[in-house]
Design an enzyme around this catalytic site. Sequence first.
Site, short mmCIF file in Angstrom:
data_model
loop_
_atom_site.label_atom_id
_atom_site.label_comp_id
_atom_site.label_asym_id
_atom_site.label_seq_id
_atom_site.Cartn_x
_atom_site.Cartn_y
_atom_site.Cartn_z
N HIS A 234 16.91 88.13 84.21
CA HIS A 234 15.66 87.87 83.50
C HIS A 234 15.08 86.56 84.01
O HIS A 234 15.82 85.62 84.31
CB HIS A 234 15.91 87.75 81.98
N ASP B 71 16.56 95.89 78.38
CA ASP B 71 16.50 97.27 78.89
C ASP B 71 17.86 97.90 79.13
O ASP B 71 17.95 99.09 79.41
CB ASP B 71 15.70 97.27 80.21
#
Length: 431
Positions: free
Chosen positions: A308, A366
């Site tokens: 991320h 996700d």
Amino acid sequence: MTQKTATATMSFNGKTAEFPVYSGSIGPDVIDITKLYAQTGAFTYDPGFMSTAACKSSITYIDGDKGELLYRGYPIEQLAQQCDFMEVCYLLKNGELPNKAQYDDWNSRVRKHTMVHDQLTKFYSGFRRDAHPMAVLVGVVGGLSAFYHDSLDITNPEHRMVAAIRLIAKMPTIVAMAYRYNSGLPFMYPRNDYDYATNFLYMMFANPCEEFKPNPVLSRALDRILILHADHEQNASTSTVRLSGSSGANPFACIAAGIACLWGPAHGGANEACLQMLEEIGDVSRVGEYIKRAKDKNDSFKLMGFGHRVYKNFDPRAKLMRETCHEVLNELGLHNDPLFKLAIELERIALEDEYFIEKKLYPNVDFYSGIVQRALGIPTKLFTGIFAMARTIGWIAQWHEMIGDPEQKIGRPRQLYLGAANRNVPDMKAR
Ligand code: SDX
């Protein structure tokens, strides 16, 4: 207006320039470089915006090192446990959690807009049945502009509120219709006696020939998934919505642009890609092979659902998503689901691997969302559509904040030009 708290000095090309520094309520300070070009003749260079604050905002705060995510100051963990998605929508849009009267009024307003114009249902028949749902969503949501653009003065707060309510209310209907069309099933009308998540599952899976009430445990799980995906500061799709809105484009067109950006596998498309990756790995015995590939500079493969831009410790949403996964799989008697076991093992191995530790790569939102959505019966290709349905409130709140900012201007970045300098066009014979 933000208050200057310090001054940054830059010496460049024999010139010295000073720039005001502003402090937020929490988080990093910013150096205001709006006058940099005028004072130095140079631009900043920051592709990917690694060190750039593109706007002021009071909506969502992320601390990547602490793994902290706040919606209007409230920790995501508390909101996911104590609130429902409609409360969170109200909070993100209005800045405070609703009291009972405000909650009931908000719910009632949203439920009155869940149907779509009957002409809009004709859009679907223009697509192939096997069209990717995200392609359908970009087209249909963009098409909403054709139904409401002429009744929208974006400078009018009430018009902006009606557009917000319409988008929040209609997204579940539009997403469910994409699934029904893809499956050759008749569209189901929304049920205004059902809550938001239950209504969506109803429109997805109901059979018009018999009664259907979705399992409340699954509805609650979906409601939590929507809360976890609702907003996330200035991510790529939100920045797309803001940039589109900065030109004065109507909110329906801006949200369609956000949906298009979210579709990318580096962004919201990662949940679909992650489940496809888990299915490709297939067995724990092959995890090492894929971890090796993810570390290989010559292999473009990335471990989907990992890493991320901001979270360099852990994504708090991934932890909550894993809990929701457990709940749903246990409720459905799927606690031995092989993909879930594979995901748990993949996470364990990756988090012990030097490469992932050094690069601070952790599961993101996700990683588990695909497994729990699959257990809910949602087809893989629709995972990002669910993400878009959830993120619509975040996009709208950010768009609304931008439009209401008196300092707002059209976004127009510059560049570092590496092309040919000024030259004359040669005659064809001379080329
Ligand atoms: C979302 O911004 C948001 O907030 C987004 C989001 C939201 O709610 O809106 O949180 C939703 O988009 C979550 C992210 C979903 N995407 C994925 O899971 C796709 C896989 N992840 C990567 O593509 C990547 O981690 C990103 C895109 C998420 C972040 O990319 P960055 O910040 O540009 O980091 P990077 O690509 O420069 O990676 C840094 C290093 C690189 O190695 P080096 O060049 O330094 O040697 O880490 C490596 C990368 O190669 N790396 C990975 C990796 N992610 C980064 N290596 C293997 N597998 C991965 N998943």
